[in-house]
Motif scaffolding. Sequence first.
Motif, PDB file in Angstrom:
ATOM      1  N   ARG A   1     -16.570  34.005 -27.360  1.00 28.86           N
ATOM      2  CA  ARG A   1     -17.531  34.732 -28.202  1.00 28.86           C
ATOM      3  C   ARG A   1     -17.022  34.875 -29.630  1.00 28.86           C
ATOM      4  NH1 ARG A   1     -19.372  40.052 -25.258  1.00 28.86           N
ATOM      5  NH2 ARG A   1     -21.006  39.935 -26.849  1.00 28.86           N
ATOM      6  N   SER A   2     -17.927  34.605 -30.577  1.00 29.62           N
ATOM      7  CA  SER A   2     -17.556  34.685 -31.993  1.00 29.62           C
ATOM      8  C   SER A   2     -18.099  35.979 -32.610  1.00 29.62           C
ATOM      9  CB  SER A   2     -18.089  33.463 -32.745  1.00 29.62           C
ATOM     10  OG  SER A   2     -19.487  33.414 -32.586  1.00 29.62           O
ATOM     11  N   ILE A   3     -17.782  36.181 -33.860  1.00 32.03           N
ATOM     12  CA  ILE A   3     -18.290  37.323 -34.626  1.00 32.03           C
ATOM     13  C   ILE A   3     -18.912  36.761 -35.891  1.00 32.03           C
ATOM     14  CG2 ILE A   3     -17.592  39.352 -35.965  1.00 32.03           C
ATOM     15  CD1 ILE A   3     -15.473  39.946 -33.932  1.00 32.03           C
TER      16      ILE A   3
ATOM     17  N   HIS B   1     -14.292  40.233 -28.988  1.00 31.78           N
ATOM     18  CA  HIS B   1     -14.937  40.876 -27.843  1.00 31.78           C
ATOM     19  C   HIS B   1     -13.883  41.049 -26.756  1.00 31.78           C
ATOM     20  CE1 HIS B   1     -18.973  40.219 -29.540  1.00 31.78           C
ATOM     21  NE2 HIS B   1     -18.415  39.154 -30.057  1.00 31.78           N
ATOM     22  N   PRO B   2     -13.741  42.272 -26.247  1.00 30.74           N
ATOM     23  CA  PRO B   2     -12.703  42.478 -25.237  1.00 30.74           C
ATOM     24  C   PRO B   2     -13.009  41.708 -23.965  1.00 30.74           C
ATOM     25  CG  PRO B   2     -14.086  44.438 -25.489  1.00 30.74           C
ATOM     26  CD  PRO B   2     -14.520  43.463 -26.534  1.00 30.74           C
ATOM     27  N   SER B   3     -11.981  41.291 -23.261  1.00 33.19           N
ATOM     28  CA  SER B   3     -12.197  40.706 -21.935  1.00 33.19           C
ATOM     29  C   SER B   3     -11.509  41.617 -20.922  1.00 33.19           C
ATOM     30  CB  SER B   3     -11.627  39.281 -21.862  1.00 33.19           C
ATOM     31  OG  SER B   3     -10.262  39.297 -21.610  1.00 33.19           O
ATOM     32  N   GLY B   4     -12.177  41.841 -19.812  1.00 33.69           N
ATOM     33  CA  GLY B   4     -11.614  42.729 -18.789  1.00 33.69           C
ATOM     34  C   GLY B   4     -11.829  44.192 -19.150  1.00 33.69           C
ATOM     35  N   GLN B   5     -11.279  45.039 -18.317  1.00 31.65           N
ATOM     36  CA  GLN B   5     -11.442  46.482 -18.492  1.00 31.65           C
ATOM     37  C   GLN B   5     -10.508  46.992 -19.585  1.00 31.65           C
ATOM     38  OE1 GLN B   5     -13.599  48.676 -16.983  1.00 31.65           O
ATOM     39  NE2 GLN B   5     -14.499  46.711 -16.391  1.00 31.65           N
ATOM     40  N   PRO B   6     -11.002  47.903 -20.438  1.00 30.85           N
ATOM     41  CA  PRO B   6     -10.076  48.482 -21.421  1.00 30.85           C
ATOM     42  C   PRO B   6      -9.012  49.318 -20.717  1.00 30.85           C
ATOM     43  CG  PRO B   6     -12.216  49.601 -21.487  1.00 30.85           C
ATOM     44  CD  PRO B   6     -12.345  48.469 -20.512  1.00 30.85           C
TER      45      PRO B   6
END
Length: 205
Positions: free
Chosen positions: A22-24, A184-189
């Motif tokens: 994912r980009s920004i 974009h974060p991946s997984g749980q924070p």
Amino acid sequence: MPHTFQNLIETRVTTGHFDATRSIDDSAIRTMLRLATQAPSAFNLQNWHFIAVCTAEAKEQLCTLSFGQPQVKEAAVTFIVCGQLDGYRHLHETLQPSVEAALIPATLQERWSAMVNDLHRDNPQLQRDEAFRSASLAAMILMLAAQDQGFASGALSGFDATGVTETFGLGDHLVPVMLVTVGHPSGQPRPGKARKPIDAVLEYR
Ligand SMILES: Cc1cc2nc3c(=O)[nH]c(=O)nc-3n(C[C@H](O)[C@H](O)[C@H](O)COP(=O)(O)O)c2cc1C
């Protein structure tokens, strides 16, 4: 739910893994930079510069220069947050928009320009200290702005500063202060890490 300022600070954590697919977009990058550059700086020097590393090739180079830390290339953008060493030379023009908007008088522009020139001209240590102060304040806002937009972030000082200077053509007047990954974060924070108790870091005089 909108963030409160306290919530924004308490939920920010350094993120080691991003969703690399994912980009920004440019407008989100500009919003983060507009907020980051609201940071204060001595004399309003604004002695900072940001390189938004977005292409796969540049990310690969930066990752290698960061001792292979994978988040540097997984992040949608990794900013090279730089301090500007010769900001003192340009203060007069930097302050001109404030004079034109009648936010400061021209006499102050003249006084500060002369003062900063006297202080910085023959003092490379002060040039560097001030560059690090300004860039660091901006970097912190950049991370909070990223958090506010729903992104994750991280700061890194684990990189080869000489290599970054050479590879990204920073020249003699920019010093790489830190990298800031945003994506974009991946997984749980994960939960925030513990901090020293206030009594261990606060003293009154
Ligand atoms: C100036 C600075 C340099 C850092 N350098 C690195 C780094 O090179 N690699 C890394 O994984 N984390 C790096 N970190 C992240 C810290 O380890 C992290 O901020 C700290 O452990 C506190 O965790 P938190 O940010 O999740 O609260 C850096 C943080 C700062 C502020």
